[in-house]
Scaffold this motif. Structure first.
Motif, mmCIF file in Angstrom:
data_model
loop_
_atom_site.group_PDB
_atom_site.id
_atom_site.type_symbol
_atom_site.label_atom_id
_atom_site.label_comp_id
_atom_site.label_asym_id
_atom_site.label_seq_id
_atom_site.Cartn_x
_atom_site.Cartn_y
_atom_site.Cartn_z
ATOM 1 N N SER A 30 0.814 -1.186 0.079
ATOM 2 C CA SER A 30 0.024 -0.064 -0.090
ATOM 3 C C SER A 30 0.800 1.339 -0.023
ATOM 4 O O SER A 30 0.311 2.148 -0.282
ATOM 5 C CB SER A 30 -0.888 -0.001 1.354
ATOM 6 O OG SER A 30 -0.239 -0.179 2.454
ATOM 7 N N GLN A 31 2.227 1.185 0.160
ATOM 8 C CA GLN A 31 2.994 2.374 0.178
ATOM 9 C C GLN A 31 3.905 2.513 -1.132
ATOM 10 O O GLN A 31 4.652 3.479 -1.147
ATOM 11 C CB GLN A 31 3.957 2.257 1.311
ATOM 12 C CG GLN A 31 3.474 2.096 2.747
ATOM 13 C CD GLN A 31 4.276 1.938 3.976
ATOM 14 O OE1 GLN A 31 5.385 1.550 3.520
ATOM 15 N NE2 GLN A 31 3.904 2.032 5.182
ATOM 16 N N TYR A 32 3.591 1.491 -2.189
ATOM 17 C CA TYR A 32 4.209 1.509 -3.103
ATOM 18 C C TYR A 32 3.436 1.386 -4.584
ATOM 19 O O TYR A 32 2.534 1.185 -4.590
ATOM 20 C CB TYR A 32 5.202 0.253 -3.134
ATOM 21 C CG TYR A 32 6.222 0.014 -2.167
ATOM 22 C CD1 TYR A 32 5.986 -0.227 -0.976
ATOM 23 C CD2 TYR A 32 7.654 0.093 -2.775
ATOM 24 C CE1 TYR A 32 6.814 -0.069 0.004
ATOM 25 C CE2 TYR A 32 8.691 -0.112 -1.766
ATOM 26 C CZ TYR A 32 8.501 -0.180 -0.440
ATOM 27 O OH TYR A 32 9.435 -0.203 0.341
ATOM 28 N N ASN A 52 -0.847 3.642 -9.006
ATOM 29 C CA ASN A 52 -0.292 4.149 -7.846
ATOM 30 C C ASN A 52 -0.537 3.266 -6.795
ATOM 31 O O ASN A 52 -1.338 2.118 -6.713
ATOM 32 C CB ASN A 52 -0.917 5.453 -7.715
ATOM 33 C CG ASN A 52 -2.460 5.442 -7.804
ATOM 34 O OD1 ASN A 52 -2.934 4.511 -7.759
ATOM 35 N ND2 ASN A 52 -2.855 6.743 -7.941
ATOM 36 N N ARG A 53 0.039 3.796 -5.571
ATOM 37 C CA ARG A 53 0.061 2.918 -4.468
ATOM 38 C C ARG A 53 -1.358 2.473 -3.941
ATOM 39 O O ARG A 53 -1.594 1.330 -3.210
ATOM 40 C CB ARG A 53 0.939 3.745 -3.367
ATOM 41 C CG ARG A 53 0.259 4.614 -2.560
ATOM 42 C CD ARG A 53 1.179 5.435 -1.817
ATOM 43 N NE ARG A 53 0.613 6.407 -0.621
ATOM 44 C CZ ARG A 53 1.319 6.980 0.219
ATOM 45 N NH1 ARG A 53 2.517 6.482 0.528
ATOM 46 N NH2 ARG A 53 0.564 7.912 1.010
ATOM 47 N N SER A 54 -2.541 3.078 -4.041
ATOM 48 C CA SER A 54 -3.718 2.823 -3.625
ATOM 49 C C SER A 54 -4.373 1.756 -4.560
ATOM 50 O O SER A 54 -5.698 1.318 -4.282
ATOM 51 C CB SER A 54 -4.776 4.351 -3.563
ATOM 52 O OG SER A 54 -4.917 4.597 -5.074
ATOM 53 N N THR A 101 6.428 5.312 -2.750
ATOM 54 C CA THR A 101 5.964 6.793 -3.160
ATOM 55 C C THR A 101 5.319 7.554 -1.680
ATOM 56 O O THR A 101 4.823 7.025 -1.034
ATOM 57 C CB THR A 101 4.878 7.184 -4.141
ATOM 58 O OG1 THR A 101 3.889 6.359 -3.926
ATOM 59 C CG2 THR A 101 5.780 6.454 -5.632
ATOM 60 N N LEU A 102 5.591 8.928 -1.599
ATOM 61 C CA LEU A 102 5.236 9.814 -0.637
ATOM 62 C C LEU A 102 3.565 10.015 -0.723
ATOM 63 O O LEU A 102 2.764 9.937 0.259
ATOM 64 C CB LEU A 102 5.983 11.107 -0.450
ATOM 65 C CG LEU A 102 7.410 10.765 0.019
ATOM 66 C CD1 LEU A 102 8.111 12.020 0.163
ATOM 67 C CD2 LEU A 102 7.277 9.952 1.180
ATOM 68 N N GLY A 103 3.149 9.987 -1.910
ATOM 69 C CA GLY A 103 1.855 10.449 -2.378
ATOM 70 C C GLY A 103 1.054 9.327 -3.190
ATOM 71 O O GLY A 103 1.829 8.417 -3.585
#
Length: 127
Positions: A30-32, A52-54, A101-103
């Protein structure tokens, strides 16, 4: 230790479907941001699809749009690539890749930018 392990490749006929899986360990998916890339022997690695991570906002290379679907199950720590209407030109080794990724944004279409990648799964489509 981070590991990405692809599975689900094989030999199929044109028009068939395959689903590739990429099981991740040593990281929280979930953070990647994740991606699928492919390489034909002797050629450059090619971007196929990224997410994206979501798990939202997928992007695809033009040659697979409408046929391939990238998705990720963060609860199972697994990335997928559903491939339908396969063509002989889809024959390649397919790699998954991950980058923290941060966002919740789409990351890069360049494999070299990803921190982690798997060993690959062979997909062969006969005509």
């Amino acid at each position: 230790q981070v590991q990405l392990v692809e599975s689900g490749g094989g030999l199929v006929q044109a028009g068939d479907s395959l689903r590739l899986s990429c099981a991740a360990s040593g990281l929280t998916l979930s953070q990647y941001a994740m991606g699928w890339f492919r390489q034909v022997s002797g050629e450059e690695r090619e971007f196929v699809a990224i997410i994206n991570r979501s798990g939202s906002g997928p992007a695809y290379t033009d040659s697979v749009k409408g046929r391939f679907t990238i998705s990720k199950d963060n609860a199972k720590n697994t990335l997928y690539l559903q491939m339908n209407s396969l063509k002989p030109e889809d024959t390649a080794v397919y790699f998954c890749a991950a980058h923290r990724t941060l966002g919740d944004t789409i990351f890069s279409t360049q494999l070299v930018d990803y921190a982690y990648r798997g060993q690959g799964a062979q997909v062969t489509v006969s005509s």
